[in-house]
Design an enzyme around this catalytic site. Structure first.
Site, PDB file in Angstrom:
ATOM      1  N   GLU A 177      37.161  47.912 -71.655  1.00 39.02           N
ATOM      2  CA  GLU A 177      36.578  48.820 -72.639  1.00 39.02           C
ATOM      3  C   GLU A 177      35.598  48.027 -73.507  1.00 39.02           C
ATOM      4  OE1 GLU A 177      39.050  49.754 -76.138  1.00 39.02           O
ATOM      5  OE2 GLU A 177      40.756  49.410 -74.804  1.00 39.02           O
ATOM      6  N   CYS A 204      42.627  51.128 -73.067  1.00 39.92           N
ATOM      7  CA  CYS A 204      43.477  50.050 -72.518  1.00 39.92           C
ATOM      8  C   CYS A 204      44.059  50.398 -71.155  1.00 39.92           C
ATOM      9  CB  CYS A 204      44.610  49.730 -73.477  1.00 39.92           C
ATOM     10  SG  CYS A 204      44.013  49.051 -75.010  1.00 39.92           S
ATOM     11  N   HIS A 223      52.538  48.203 -72.959  1.00 40.63           N
ATOM     12  CA  HIS A 223      51.231  47.829 -73.510  1.00 40.63           C
ATOM     13  C   HIS A 223      51.486  47.244 -74.900  1.00 40.63           C
ATOM     14  CE1 HIS A 223      47.256  47.812 -75.042  1.00 40.63           C
ATOM     15  NE2 HIS A 223      47.465  48.812 -75.878  1.00 40.63           N
TER      16      HIS A 223
HETATM   17  P1  HMG Z   1      49.024  48.650 -91.721  1.00 44.05           P
HETATM   18  O1  HMG Z   1      48.971  50.090 -92.025  1.00 44.05           O
HETATM   19  O2  HMG Z   1      48.256  47.745 -92.607  1.00 44.05           O
HETATM   20  O3  HMG Z   1      50.496  48.146 -91.680  1.00 44.05           O
HETATM   21  O4  HMG Z   1      48.522  48.384 -90.230  1.00 44.05           O
HETATM   22  P2  HMG Z   1      51.837  48.870 -92.178  1.00 44.05           P
HETATM   23  O5  HMG Z   1      51.788  49.056 -93.655  1.00 44.05           O
HETATM   24  O6  HMG Z   1      52.154  50.055 -91.321  1.00 44.05           O
HETATM   25  O7  HMG Z   1      52.867  47.679 -91.857  1.00 44.05           O
HETATM   26  C1  HMG Z   1      53.094  47.304 -90.546  1.00 44.05           C
HETATM   27  C2  HMG Z   1      54.561  46.906 -90.423  1.00 44.05           C
HETATM   28  O8  HMG Z   1      54.761  45.732 -91.216  1.00 44.05           O
HETATM   29  C3  HMG Z   1      55.528  47.963 -90.968  1.00 44.05           C
HETATM   30  O9  HMG Z   1      56.667  47.908 -90.141  1.00 44.05           O
HETATM   31  C4  HMG Z   1      55.858  47.425 -92.360  1.00 44.05           C
HETATM   32  O10 HMG Z   1      57.114  47.868 -92.844  1.00 44.05           O
HETATM   33  C5  HMG Z   1      55.862  45.933 -92.103  1.00 44.05           C
HETATM   34  P3  HMG Z   1      57.097  49.214 -89.285  1.00 44.05           P
HETATM   35  O11 HMG Z   1      57.315  50.311 -90.254  1.00 44.05           O
HETATM   36  O12 HMG Z   1      55.917  49.523 -88.375  1.00 44.05           O
HETATM   37  O13 HMG Z   1      58.311  48.764 -88.541  1.00 44.05           O
HETATM   38  N1  HMG Z   1      55.605  45.113 -93.297  1.00 44.05           N
HETATM   39  C6  HMG Z   1      56.232  43.949 -93.544  1.00 44.05           C
HETATM   40  N2  HMG Z   1      57.160  43.281 -92.848  1.00 44.05           N
HETATM   41  C7  HMG Z   1      57.606  42.085 -93.382  1.00 44.05           C
HETATM   42  N3  HMG Z   1      57.126  41.561 -94.545  1.00 44.05           N
HETATM   43  C8  HMG Z   1      56.175  42.225 -95.264  1.00 44.05           C
HETATM   44  C9  HMG Z   1      55.679  43.459 -94.754  1.00 44.05           C
HETATM   45  N4  HMG Z   1      54.763  44.349 -95.190  1.00 44.05           N
HETATM   46  C10 HMG Z   1      54.728  45.354 -94.299  1.00 44.05           C
HETATM   47  N5  HMG Z   1      55.706  41.691 -96.397  1.00 44.05           N
HETATM   48  C11 HMG Z   1      48.424  49.241 -87.967  1.00 44.05           C
HETATM   49  C12 HMG Z   1      49.291  48.605 -89.050  1.00 44.05           C
HETATM   50  C13 HMG Z   1      49.169  49.148 -86.643  1.00 44.05           C
HETATM   51  C14 HMG Z   1      48.192  50.713 -88.339  1.00 44.05           C
HETATM   52  C15 HMG Z   1      47.074  48.490 -87.897  1.00 44.05           C
HETATM   53  O14 HMG Z   1      47.277  47.149 -87.576  1.00 44.05           O
HETATM   54  C16 HMG Z   1      46.097  49.100 -86.903  1.00 44.05           C
HETATM   55  O15 HMG Z   1      45.415  50.084 -87.210  1.00 44.05           O
HETATM   56  N6  HMG Z   1      45.988  48.500 -85.667  1.00 44.05           N
HETATM   57  C17 HMG Z   1      45.081  48.992 -84.633  1.00 44.05           C
HETATM   58  C18 HMG Z   1      45.608  50.231 -83.914  1.00 44.05           C
HETATM   59  C19 HMG Z   1      46.798  49.929 -83.034  1.00 44.05           C
HETATM   60  O16 HMG Z   1      47.025  48.804 -82.631  1.00 44.05           O
HETATM   61  N7  HMG Z   1      47.547  50.988 -82.635  1.00 44.05           N
HETATM   62  C20 HMG Z   1      48.675  50.847 -81.748  1.00 44.05           C
HETATM   63  C21 HMG Z   1      48.925  52.072 -80.895  1.00 44.05           C
HETATM   64  S1  HMG Z   1      47.434  52.615 -80.052  1.00 44.05           S
HETATM   65  C22 HMG Z   1      47.237  51.465 -78.743  1.00 44.05           C
HETATM   66  O17 HMG Z   1      48.105  50.716 -78.477  1.00 44.05           O
HETATM   67  C23 HMG Z   1      45.911  51.477 -78.039  1.00 44.05           C
HETATM   68  C24 HMG Z   1      44.990  50.319 -78.376  1.00 44.05           C
HETATM   69  O18 HMG Z   1      45.437  49.123 -77.763  1.00 44.05           O
HETATM   70  C25 HMG Z   1      43.567  50.655 -77.957  1.00 44.05           C
HETATM   71  C26 HMG Z   1      43.302  51.104 -76.538  1.00 44.05           C
HETATM   72  O19 HMG Z   1      44.047  51.829 -75.910  1.00 44.05           O
HETATM   73  O20 HMG Z   1      42.186  50.799 -76.080  1.00 44.05           O
HETATM   74  C27 HMG Z   1      44.931  50.031 -79.864  1.00 44.05           C
END
Ligand code: HMG
Length: 428
Positions: free
Chosen positions: A82, A114, A241
């Site tokens: 991609e 992906c 994934h």
């Molecule tokens: P965010 O919103 O900044 O993070 O970004 P959050 O507030 O949701 O925190 C993440 C986790 O850390 C949470 O745990 C928190 O509790 C924890 P969870 O509730 O998920 O179990 N946390 C802590 N833990 C320990 N100590 C601390 C602390 N603070 C918070 N101090 C987000 C997270 C994934 C949304 C962001 O990184 C993002 O947008 N990433 C990109 C999108 C993505 O990867 N999506 C995954 C599914 S889609 C997919 O897999 C397809 C993809 O690969 C693309 C394709 O297909 O081409 C992306």
């Protein structure tokens, strides 16, 4: 019909990475959020000369050398990506040239976020099952550079790398359960990369919901197909994934909950059945199309021997979205063969970038798309993208495969721009 599946695997990653503790410090975030919250440790960062073609070529060259396959054995070459470098000319065409693949070869690029690599893998399996391969094998390469804007929630989930696979009859690693895959698709806007930008846009939390909904449906479809075929659905391990490790953990607990398994039993199952597949991905970050197959490489590298003869599950998700849950049996002898492939070697000996270096690379990452690159340093026995000259992308083709020794991480001598210029002249 003989078993069909993944015969050999090789990885390639850029020469440098960012330690996520450094990113956390710079962004004012506790490092535990990345290490424990997202289950990520490092993210691979590509130099301008390490474009998706170069990553694909490095993984494929390594694969040919370690697996003992010759370019002449290949009758199908599919690249899942991609991070395309052109609307028309596919990365597979560059790869065909850089690897000296035969003229009688079906060559194309496959895209669905992906999922593009899995689409290539399943097309290769069908090509062999149909008999069209006539004794030849397929080369499937997944290659990507995952980019989100700096200072966004997606930033710690970047990465870069390629996974190359030989798909063949009588494979030496994994015999796929042909025809049993559970598919899923739905038109959603969870993650996308508009044509006018390199960085992805995403609705991060919504994308997690979409991933889990896809898993529910695809897993159900796979179980149904297995039931109809009388195939046992017990899985020794499952690879998911891996956009970041925590997503695979969420996915596994979600899948177990669908089967009524929760609490301590589910936690123990994650440690036993998934954790080892997250080892290598946690050192490279999200490599998009290749992430599932880096997870598989990690599992085979660490536990190949223990799971010989056992069925494993694989879940591929591509935003937008589509997904497939499929399975395969780890072949007898896969553990020793995986060890001989030295799957983790490319992740050794990389350079740790400072935050300043990382941010400078991000600011200048577009430059090679419009002009020849200036001074660059690349490891010996690797490919290099030399920039765009006369509207054409130019690559350095280094030693032919026959003359190469096995690439061993990134510890080769550094070649300088003068040698690359010479390579460029030879290519033109
Ligand atoms: P965010 O919103 O900044 O993070 O970004 P959050 O507030 O949701 O925190 C993440 C986790 O850390 C949470 O745990 C928190 O509790 C924890 P969870 O509730 O998920 O179990 N946390 C802590 N833990 C320990 N100590 C601390 C602390 N603070 C918070 N101090 C987000 C997270 C994934 C949304 C962001 O990184 C993002 O947008 N990433 C990109 C999108 C993505 O990867 N999506 C995954 C599914 S889609 C997919 O897999 C397809 C993809 O690969 C693309 C394709 O297909 O081409 C992306």
């Amino acid at each position: 019909m003989p078993p069909i599946g993944i015969d050999a695997v090789a990885l390639a990653v850029p020469t440098g990475y960012l330690e996520l503790t450094d990113l956390a410090k710079a962004r004012g975030v506790p490092s535990t959020k990345y290490h424990e919250g997202l289950l990520v440790t490092r993210m691979a960062v590509a130099q301008p000369y390490e474009d998706p073609v170069v990553l694909a070529a490095n993984a494929a060259r390594r694969l040919l050398i370690t697996s003992g396959r010759r370019p002449a054995d290949i009758g199908l070459c599919v690249v899942g990506t991609e991070t395309a470098v052109d609307h028309a000319k596919p990365i597979s065409a560059y790869l065909h040239g850089l690897l000296n693949l035969p003229e009688r070869c079906r060559v194309f690029e496959s895209k669905h976020a992906c999922f593009g690599g899995t689409a290539g893998l399943l097309a290769a399996v069908d090509w062999i099952a149909s008999g069209a391969n006539r004794g030849r094998v397929a080369l499937v390469v997944c290659t990507d550079i995952a980019r989100y804007a700096m200072n966004t929630p997606g930033e710690p989930t970047q990465g870069a790398g390629a996974v190359a696979m030989i798909v063949s009859a009588n494979p030496r690693l994994l015999a796929i359960d042909v025809g049993l895959g559970g598919s899923y698709a739905r038109d959603v806007h969870d993650f996308w990369r508009p044509l006018n930008r390199k960085e992805a846009l995403c609705d991060g939390h919504y994308s997690i919901t979409c991933y889990l909904a896809a898993l529910t449906s695809a897993y159900g479809a796979w179980k149904e197909a297995c039931g109809e075929a009388g195939v046992n659905v017990e899985l020794a391990r499952t690879c998911y994934h891996v956009p970041y490790g925590k997503m695979a953990r969420k996915a596994h607990l979600h899948r177990l909950a669908l089967d009524g398994i929760t609490g301590a039993e589910a936690e123990a199952s994650f440690t036993r059945e998934v954790a080892s597949s997250l080892d290598l991905p946690s050192l490279a970050g999200n490599i998009y199309t290749g992430s599932l197959y880096m997870a598989l490489a990690s599992l085979l590298h660490l536990e190949g021997h223990e799971i010989e003869g056992r069925r494993i599950g694989l879940f591929s998700y591509g935003s937008g979205c589509t997904a497939e849950f499929f399975s395969g049996r780890v072949v007898a002898g896969a553990g020793a063969f995986a060890r001989s492939l030295q799957l983790a070697a490319p992740l050794d000996g990389r350079r740790r970038y400072t935050m300043d270096e990382y941010e400078a690379l991000r600011r200048h990452e577009d430059q090679a798309d419009f002009a020849p690159l200036g001074s660059i340093e690349a490891p010996a026995d690797a490919m290099a993208f030399l920039g765009v000259d006369g509207e054409r992308r130019v690559y350095a083709r280094l030693a032919p495969i026959e003359e190469s020794t096995m690439p061993n991480g990134h510890l080769g001598n550094v070649i300088n721009i003068n040698k690359l210029q010479a390579a460029k002249l030879r290519l033109l």
